[in-house]
Design a protein around this motif. Sequence first.
Motif, mmCIF file in Angstrom:
data_model
loop_
_atom_site.group_PDB
_atom_site.id
_atom_site.type_symbol
_atom_site.label_atom_id
_atom_site.label_comp_id
_atom_site.label_asym_id
_atom_site.label_seq_id
_atom_site.Cartn_x
_atom_site.Cartn_y
_atom_site.Cartn_z
ATOM 1 N N ARG A 9 17.516 -39.935 9.340
ATOM 2 C CA ARG A 9 18.657 -39.051 9.083
ATOM 3 C C ARG A 9 19.484 -38.852 10.343
ATOM 4 N NH1 ARG A 9 18.819 -35.453 4.924
ATOM 5 N NH2 ARG A 9 20.947 -35.213 5.688
ATOM 6 N N GLN A 106 21.998 -39.827 1.829
ATOM 7 C CA GLN A 106 22.320 -38.646 2.640
ATOM 8 C C GLN A 106 22.995 -39.003 3.950
ATOM 9 O OE1 GLN A 106 21.878 -35.730 1.178
ATOM 10 N NE2 GLN A 106 19.731 -35.167 1.077
ATOM 11 N N LYS B 38 31.626 -33.653 -1.429
ATOM 12 C CA LYS B 38 30.703 -33.807 -0.304
ATOM 13 C C LYS B 38 30.476 -32.465 0.392
ATOM 14 C CE LYS B 38 29.889 -36.466 3.909
ATOM 15 N NZ LYS B 38 29.481 -35.273 4.668
ATOM 16 N N TYR B 39 29.199 -32.109 0.509
ATOM 17 C CA TYR B 39 28.808 -30.953 1.304
ATOM 18 C C TYR B 39 28.492 -31.422 2.722
ATOM 19 C CZ TYR B 39 28.191 -28.423 -3.115
ATOM 20 O OH TYR B 39 28.381 -27.828 -4.343
ATOM 21 N N GLU B 42 25.543 -33.979 4.004
ATOM 22 C CA GLU B 42 25.009 -34.672 2.837
ATOM 23 C C GLU B 42 25.909 -35.850 2.490
ATOM 24 O OE1 GLU B 42 23.083 -30.771 0.598
ATOM 25 O OE2 GLU B 42 24.211 -32.274 -0.538
ATOM 26 N N THR B 45 28.807 -37.075 -3.538
ATOM 27 C CA THR B 45 28.255 -37.052 -4.893
ATOM 28 C C THR B 45 29.364 -37.362 -5.882
ATOM 29 O OG1 THR B 45 26.677 -35.345 -4.229
ATOM 30 C CG2 THR B 45 27.027 -35.642 -6.591
#
Lengths: 113, 112
Positions: A9, A106, B38-39, B42, B45
């Motif tokens: 990440r 992510q 989008k957050y 993250e 989506t």
Amino acid sequence: NAGVMQNPRHLVRRRGQEARLRCSPMKGHSHVYWYRQLPEEGLKFMVYLQKENIIDESGMPKERFSAEFPKEGPSILRIQQVVRGDSAAYFCASSPLGNTEAFFGQGTRLTVV
Amino acid sequence: DQQVKQNSPSLSVQEGRISILNCDYTNSMFDYFLWYKKYPAEGPTFLISISSIKDKNEDGRFTVFLNKSAKHLSLHIVPSQPGDSAVYFCAALYNQGGKLIFGQGTELSVKP
């Protein structure tokens, strides 16, 4: 059904080192895309791969960047001799054959110090 | 060469009201359009999409309108909720299954 998995990440590299970013697509998805988001910018397409084939690499810088999607295992985005300007969020997306809706992971946040 | 443009970097709306996010494009060969949410920290989506042969697609509180002659699309969120606060990206395809061309994003803030 697990989503698109990216690791790590977060990745910190010193200038001149190599960065390897991994992406496992969703189960059943045979198409993988890599995008880069620089600070305060939108997502920019880098490369589109199918298993063992590069379909479109028009967004890849000509030097130091490469990508692969082997028959077995995750897709890898490799950046050699990283520079500060490579610091960004790198997103992988996957889609099944013929599907227009790509699903994103992510992201990997690369910081070059 | 920015083929997909979102000219409003930010938008603030009161909870319960309508949010309208706009997107313009220059390439008439685009045949499919998508909106992603989008957050922070993250990945984007997928929200909703529309084919170029249609002018409207609706999914719950979200509706996308496409005006091909103006090369313009918009996303309507009714009613807006605080959980809708995020960055919204417009994206376009001209080869279904190929690369997405993204706009710069619009940050939506829905105030309670």
